[in-house]
Design an enzyme around this catalytic site. Sequence first.
Site, PDB file in Angstrom:
ATOM      1  N   GLY A  14       0.922  -1.138   0.069  1.00 16.02           N
ATOM      2  CA  GLY A  14       0.164  -0.084   0.046  1.00 16.02           C
ATOM      3  C   GLY A  14       0.848   1.333   0.029  1.00 16.02           C
ATOM      4  O   GLY A  14       1.885   1.125   0.408  1.00 16.02           O
ATOM      5  N   ARG A  77      -0.606  -7.343  -3.568  1.00 16.04           N
ATOM      6  CA  ARG A  77      -1.441  -8.454  -3.923  1.00 16.04           C
ATOM      7  C   ARG A  77      -0.877  -9.862  -3.320  1.00 16.04           C
ATOM      8  O   ARG A  77      -1.031 -10.635  -3.853  1.00 16.04           O
ATOM      9  CB  ARG A  77      -1.728  -8.666  -5.436  1.00 16.04           C
ATOM     10  CG  ARG A  77      -0.512  -9.019  -6.174  1.00 16.04           C
ATOM     11  CD  ARG A  77      -0.415  -9.553  -7.494  1.00 16.04           C
ATOM     12  NE  ARG A  77       0.700  -9.924  -8.001  1.00 16.04           N
ATOM     13  CZ  ARG A  77       1.207  -9.083  -8.847  1.00 16.04           C
ATOM     14  NH1 ARG A  77       0.408  -7.990  -9.514  1.00 16.04           N
ATOM     15  NH2 ARG A  77       2.357  -9.507  -9.554  1.00 16.04           N
ATOM     16  N   ASP A 116       5.541  -4.498   5.698  1.00 16.34           N
ATOM     17  CA  ASP A 116       5.956  -5.816   6.182  1.00 16.34           C
ATOM     18  C   ASP A 116       6.173  -6.886   5.088  1.00 16.34           C
ATOM     19  O   ASP A 116       6.861  -7.743   5.083  1.00 16.34           O
ATOM     20  CB  ASP A 116       5.052  -6.208   7.362  1.00 16.34           C
ATOM     21  CG  ASP A 116       3.747  -5.968   7.182  1.00 16.34           C
ATOM     22  OD1 ASP A 116       3.290  -5.390   6.093  1.00 16.34           O
ATOM     23  OD2 ASP A 116       2.853  -6.450   7.999  1.00 16.34           O
ATOM     24  N   THR A 138       5.109   2.681   6.168  1.00 17.31           N
ATOM     25  CA  THR A 138       3.782   2.240   6.401  1.00 17.31           C
ATOM     26  C   THR A 138       3.072   3.415   7.173  1.00 17.31           C
ATOM     27  O   THR A 138       4.072   4.120   8.061  1.00 17.31           O
ATOM     28  CB  THR A 138       3.465   1.071   7.146  1.00 17.31           C
ATOM     29  OG1 THR A 138       2.281   1.136   7.701  1.00 17.31           O
ATOM     30  CG2 THR A 138       4.391   1.058   8.335  1.00 17.31           C
ATOM     31  N   ASP A 140       0.962   2.929   9.055  1.00 15.12           N
ATOM     32  CA  ASP A 140       0.366   2.568  10.357  1.00 15.12           C
ATOM     33  C   ASP A 140       1.375   2.309  11.435  1.00 15.12           C
ATOM     34  O   ASP A 140       1.266   2.125  12.530  1.00 15.12           O
ATOM     35  CB  ASP A 140       0.089   0.785   9.909  1.00 15.12           C
ATOM     36  CG  ASP A 140      -1.306   0.614   9.201  1.00 15.12           C
ATOM     37  OD1 ASP A 140      -1.727   1.883   9.008  1.00 15.12           O
ATOM     38  OD2 ASP A 140      -1.563  -0.402   9.096  1.00 15.12           O
ATOM     39  N   ASP A 142       3.831   0.276  12.133  1.00 18.95           N
ATOM     40  CA  ASP A 142       3.804  -1.055  12.868  1.00 18.95           C
ATOM     41  C   ASP A 142       5.301  -1.889  12.420  1.00 18.95           C
ATOM     42  O   ASP A 142       5.026  -3.148  12.493  1.00 18.95           O
ATOM     43  CB  ASP A 142       2.684  -1.838  12.930  1.00 18.95           C
ATOM     44  CG  ASP A 142       2.196  -2.109  11.213  1.00 18.95           C
ATOM     45  OD1 ASP A 142       2.867  -1.758  10.327  1.00 18.95           O
ATOM     46  OD2 ASP A 142       1.103  -2.695  11.241  1.00 18.95           O
ATOM     47  N   ARG A 184      -4.618  -1.952  11.156  1.00 16.17           N
ATOM     48  CA  ARG A 184      -5.291  -3.129  11.273  1.00 16.17           C
ATOM     49  C   ARG A 184      -4.819  -3.720  12.577  1.00 16.17           C
ATOM     50  O   ARG A 184      -5.639  -4.401  13.158  1.00 16.17           O
ATOM     51  CB  ARG A 184      -4.426  -3.847  10.255  1.00 16.17           C
ATOM     52  CG  ARG A 184      -5.503  -4.072   8.867  1.00 16.17           C
ATOM     53  CD  ARG A 184      -5.027  -5.135   7.969  1.00 16.17           C
ATOM     54  NE  ARG A 184      -3.819  -4.470   7.309  1.00 16.17           N
ATOM     55  CZ  ARG A 184      -3.697  -4.910   5.946  1.00 16.17           C
ATOM     56  NH1 ARG A 184      -4.582  -5.396   5.379  1.00 16.17           N
ATOM     57  NH2 ARG A 184      -2.638  -4.469   5.249  1.00 16.17           N
TER      58      ARG A 184
HETATM   59  O1  F6P Z   1      -1.195  -1.157   5.805  1.00 13.31           O
HETATM   60  C1  F6P Z   1      -1.670   0.123   5.788  1.00 13.31           C
HETATM   61  C2  F6P Z   1      -3.050   0.114   5.635  1.00 13.31           C
HETATM   62  O2  F6P Z   1      -3.446   1.544   5.393  1.00 13.31           O
HETATM   63  C3  F6P Z   1      -4.024  -0.447   6.638  1.00 13.31           C
HETATM   64  O3  F6P Z   1      -4.119   0.089   7.709  1.00 13.31           O
HETATM   65  C4  F6P Z   1      -5.305  -0.800   5.650  1.00 13.31           C
HETATM   66  O4  F6P Z   1      -5.924  -1.700   6.479  1.00 13.31           O
HETATM   67  C5  F6P Z   1      -4.901  -1.304   4.678  1.00 13.31           C
HETATM   68  O5  F6P Z   1      -3.613  -0.705   4.652  1.00 13.31           O
HETATM   69  C6  F6P Z   1      -5.667  -1.110   3.456  1.00 13.31           C
HETATM   70  O6  F6P Z   1      -5.000  -1.215   2.324  1.00 13.31           O
HETATM   71  P1  F6P Z   1      -5.517  -1.348   0.984  1.00 13.31           P
HETATM   72  O7  F6P Z   1      -7.167  -0.865   0.992  1.00 13.31           O
HETATM   73  O8  F6P Z   1      -4.694  -0.652   0.085  1.00 13.31           O
HETATM   74  O9  F6P Z   1      -5.645  -2.895   0.586  1.00 13.31           O
END
Ligand code: F6P
Length: 360
Positions: A14, A77, A116, A138, A140, A142, A184
């Site tokens: 992402g 993916r 990750d 990220t 997040d 994390d 998440r």
């Molecule tokens: O890892 C970052 C993040 O923003 C998460 O908090 C979220 O759940 C996820 O990506 C959503 O990613 P996408 O909609 O691009 O699959």
Amino acid sequence: MPTLKKIGVLTGGGDAPGLNAVIRAVVKAGCNAGLEVVGLEDSFDGLIYPEKARPLTPRDVTGILRLGGTILGTVNRGNPFLEPITTPEGTFDYAARVIEMFHRTKLDALVCIGGDGTLAISYEFHRKGMPLVGVPKTIDNDIAGTNSSFGFDTAVSFATEAIDRLHTTAEAHRRIMVVEVMGRYAGWIALHGGVAGGADVILIPEIPYDLEKVATCIRDRDEWGARFSIVVVAEGARARGGQVSLIQQARGAQPERLGGAGMQVARELEDRTGKETRYVVLGHLQRGGAPTAFDRTLATRFGGKAVELLLQGQFGVMVANHPPDIVPVPLGDVVGKLRTVPLDYDLVHTARALGVSFGD
Ligand code: F6P
């Protein structure tokens, strides 16, 4: 050690604000050190399909420092080691083809910018003999092994501004406003955005909540005259003994998709308190837009350090923020681990001391 001549750079997973700042730093530092730099589009696909690889010079990255997204594109993916790939030349094992094309393209090393998932994939490629350095990204926050990753500060700033705006309308209507933010498995955005925005309740994955406790906190606020409340919910927050709110189960290598945590909390709080309640999902807005000054600087430091490490022949490491330094940490020490909010983190203590409820 053979001298480095040509390196590739790719972004995977992402997106996060600051990816372009890393690419820019890698291209400028690399070219200034006499290297050829190749931009690989759509993560490792940039090695599979020759048309997805292009030389990058300082001219190509001028002006991208302040841009969100990534000029190289990205894919999210799952694990490429599980799926074969079909190209005009035939069907191949993905990993074997990536390695073959890496050598055919005459690349000497890679800079892999990702979260990750991408870092774990990069580590596998490193173990199969590809010289590379990872750069953690990220929103997040994390990723294990680094104090921060770029994108987080931008996401927190956006969440803070959103909470500021919700405060005025919540107060005007004397409502409960629930704000769902990303996160998440870790509550960093909810915690930092919630504290910076002055939230009254912060629900994070690390602390399963009891909504009756949250309702009591809101009733108490009404009693002393506040009459509105702001509740920040991380998408991965869940009730004690309950489950996370899923939109889609994990499928193969694709991780589960979360959603609905804010709506659930809003509905139940309205029932329990009798107060009008609305909810907002900040979603991908947190990943968009220009990176903050902090993220631009961190991303630039990461990109510069990644090139420095490649030039020194230090491979299989991730650049990490260990204030005041950017240091290499072995990829093997960080992949498969998650950096969650420690329950004894001072910001959790301070928020509690100020009367913020975590619903526990
Ligand atoms: O890892 C970052 C993040 O923003 C998460 O908090 C979220 O759940 C996820 O990506 C959503 O990613 P996408 O909609 O691009 O699959």
